[in-house]
Design a protein around this motif. Structure first.
Motif, PDB file in Angstrom:
ATOM      1  N   LEU A  81       9.041  16.279   4.776  1.00 27.55           N
ATOM      2  CA  LEU A  81       8.149  15.231   5.266  1.00 27.55           C
ATOM      3  C   LEU A  81       8.833  13.875   5.157  1.00 27.55           C
ATOM      4  CD1 LEU A  81       4.731  16.261   3.687  1.00 27.55           C
ATOM      5  CD2 LEU A  81       5.484  16.581   6.050  1.00 27.55           C
ATOM      6  N   PRO A  82       8.748  13.076   6.226  1.00 25.77           N
ATOM      7  CA  PRO A  82       9.348  11.747   6.151  1.00 25.77           C
ATOM      8  C   PRO A  82       8.509  10.799   5.302  1.00 25.77           C
ATOM      9  CG  PRO A  82       8.235  12.021   8.251  1.00 25.77           C
ATOM     10  CD  PRO A  82       8.159  13.347   7.555  1.00 25.77           C
ATOM     11  N   VAL A  83       9.188   9.955   4.550  1.00 26.60           N
ATOM     12  CA  VAL A  83       8.543   8.857   3.850  1.00 26.60           C
ATOM     13  C   VAL A  83       8.891   7.595   4.620  1.00 26.60           C
ATOM     14  CG1 VAL A  83       8.331   7.565   1.698  1.00 26.60           C
ATOM     15  CG2 VAL A  83       8.757  10.027   1.643  1.00 26.60           C
TER      16      VAL A  83
ATOM     17  N   LEU B  48       3.744   2.032   2.680  1.00 26.55           N
ATOM     18  CA  LEU B  48       4.531   3.246   2.480  1.00 26.55           C
ATOM     19  C   LEU B  48       3.642   4.433   2.798  1.00 26.55           C
ATOM     20  CD1 LEU B  48       6.040   2.042  -0.864  1.00 26.55           C
ATOM     21  CD2 LEU B  48       7.401   2.576   1.166  1.00 26.55           C
ATOM     22  N   LYS B  49       4.109   5.293   3.683  1.00 26.28           N
ATOM     23  CA  LYS B  49       3.279   6.401   4.137  1.00 26.28           C
ATOM     24  C   LYS B  49       4.104   7.668   4.262  1.00 26.28           C
ATOM     25  CE  LYS B  49      -0.102   7.858   7.566  1.00 26.28           C
ATOM     26  NZ  LYS B  49       0.421   9.251   7.569  1.00 26.28           N
ATOM     27  N   ILE B  50       3.536   8.771   3.822  1.00 19.51           N
ATOM     28  CA  ILE B  50       4.152  10.081   4.027  1.00 19.51           C
ATOM     29  C   ILE B  50       3.705  10.599   5.387  1.00 19.51           C
ATOM     30  CG2 ILE B  50       4.333  12.445   3.188  1.00 19.51           C
ATOM     31  CD1 ILE B  50       3.748  11.403   0.393  1.00 19.51           C
TER      32      ILE B  50
ATOM     33  N   ILE C 240       0.873  -1.174   0.000  1.00 21.19           N
ATOM     34  CA  ILE C 240       0.000   0.000   0.000  1.00 21.19           C
ATOM     35  C   ILE C 240       0.905   1.216   0.000  1.00 21.19           C
ATOM     36  CG2 ILE C 240      -1.688   1.339   1.321  1.00 21.19           C
ATOM     37  CD1 ILE C 240      -2.892  -1.248   2.283  1.00 21.19           C
ATOM     38  N   ALA C 241       0.696   2.116  -0.955  1.00 20.29           N
ATOM     39  CA  ALA C 241       1.570   3.273  -1.144  1.00 20.29           C
ATOM     40  C   ALA C 241       0.730   4.539  -1.263  1.00 20.29           C
ATOM     41  CB  ALA C 241       2.423   3.096  -2.405  1.00 20.29           C
ATOM     42  N   PRO C 242       1.311   5.716  -0.936  1.00 21.01           N
ATOM     43  CA  PRO C 242       0.578   6.975  -1.108  1.00 21.01           C
ATOM     44  C   PRO C 242       0.321   7.237  -2.588  1.00 21.01           C
ATOM     45  CG  PRO C 242       2.878   7.401  -0.554  1.00 21.01           C
ATOM     46  CD  PRO C 242       2.667   5.927  -0.410  1.00 21.01           C
ATOM     47  N   VAL C 243      -0.770   7.950  -2.871  1.00 16.18           N
ATOM     48  CA  VAL C 243      -1.237   8.078  -4.245  1.00 16.18           C
ATOM     49  C   VAL C 243      -0.186   8.705  -5.151  1.00 16.18           C
ATOM     50  CG1 VAL C 243      -2.959   9.154  -5.738  1.00 16.18           C
ATOM     51  CG2 VAL C 243      -3.662   8.133  -3.568  1.00 16.18           C
ATOM     52  N   ALA C 244       0.331   9.876  -4.805  1.00 14.34           N
ATOM     53  CA  ALA C 244       1.244  10.575  -5.705  1.00 14.34           C
ATOM     54  C   ALA C 244       2.556   9.816  -5.880  1.00 14.34           C
ATOM     55  CB  ALA C 244       1.514  11.987  -5.190  1.00 14.34           C
TER      56      ALA C 244
END
Length: 295
Positions: free
Chosen positions: A264-266, A146-148, A100-104
């Protein structure tokens, strides 16, 4: 069904039912029939002495006992796959990695990393899901998230992959129409999860400059904010990686060269207390290298 292998097979069937929320969907994934999946579910429920799934005409949902079993089932399957990896004579990676990853980032940089990984390892398939909201990791069935920004789940193991530089950008035309205005008076396009109605920027000495704005446009979607900025509606805080080509060709310019928004941390989050298949470990390391080179 009394062998260890059969027990793992029952758990795999249960996990697939939970993920697909459908017996027929689980059957398709497993290459078997729906009656076979129903029999395996019934066998597992009989073995454990609990009801794991509620079935209606329209959907399948887990009972509280089913929800409690799900993370344990995933952990046991993952540990068995890790054992297979360690003792198999085959060196090639194979199997599915669920991400699962952030959209952008997920449809930009990260998907390129995933594509390269699949090219390097032809036996790998990837279930790639894009979400910006907070998930319940144990219920999602993913190998990594994966999250911002911060990961609000203390039960997960979190690794910071990179910190994303963010700057204020606008079109030359937009900036030309507002010459002499302070940043606080400019028309702002804000990304709700990060800016809202308050802008905070930092100079090279880390001194903060903050002010309130009434956004010309606010959205929870970075692509909408980006498009409005490209159209010259206002200025916006954007990740450098996202607008790098626009800065290079002059479509967008750095509107405040001496100021930057907080980096921002990834983060990469995974379940704790379990051995992971080699494919997951190597994929996560490949993502780390990709981030180090590009973010």
């Amino acid at each position: 069904m009394r062998t260890r292998f059969d027990r793992l097979a029952l758990l795999e069937t249960f996990v697939r039912i939970a993920e697909r929320q459908s017996l027929s969907g689980a059957a398709r994934d497993l290459g078997t029939s729906q009656p076979s999946v129903s029999r395996q579910l019934a066998a597992l429920e009989s073995r454990l002495g609990v009801v794991l799934v509620r079935r209606t005409t329209h959907d399948v949902t887990l009972t509280p006992d089913g929800l409690a079993l799900l993370p344990d089932a995933r952990r046991m399957i993952g540990e068995w796959e890790a054992i297979e990896d360690r003792h198999s004579e085959e060196d090639a990676l194979k199997g599915t990695i669920r991400v699962i990853a952030p959209v952008a980032l997920g449809q930009g940089l990260f998907v390129r990393a995933a594509a390269q990984f699949m090219k390097d390892h032809p036996g790998i398939t990837i279930d790639w899901r894009l979400r910006d909201d907070v998930i319940r990791f144990a219920e999602e069935g993913c190998d990594c998230w994966l999250k911002i920004g911060p990961v609000p789940d203390d039960s997960l193991v979190v690794r910071e992959m990179a910190r994303v530089e963010r700057l204020v950008v606008g079109t030359p035309d937009c900036l030309g129409r507002h010459v002499g205005m302070g940043l606080d008076a400019m028309p702002w396009l804000t990304l709700g999860p990060f800016e809202g109605n308050r802008i905070e920027l930092f100079d090279q000495n880390e001194a903060a400059q903050s002010f309130s704005v009434i956004p010309k446009m606010a959205s929870d979607n970075i692509f909408a904010i980006y498009e409005a900025a490209i159209q010259g509606v206002g200025i916006a805080i954007m990740p450098r990686w996202f607008v790098a080509s626009d800065l290079d060709n002059g479509t967008l310019v750095d509107a405040a060269p001496d100021l930057r928004a907080a980096r921002l941390p990834v983060n990469l989050a995974r379940a704790s207390g379990t051995k992971r298949p080699a494919r997951v470990e190597k994929f996560c390391n490949a993502l780390q290298d990709w981030c180090a080179a590009r973010l």
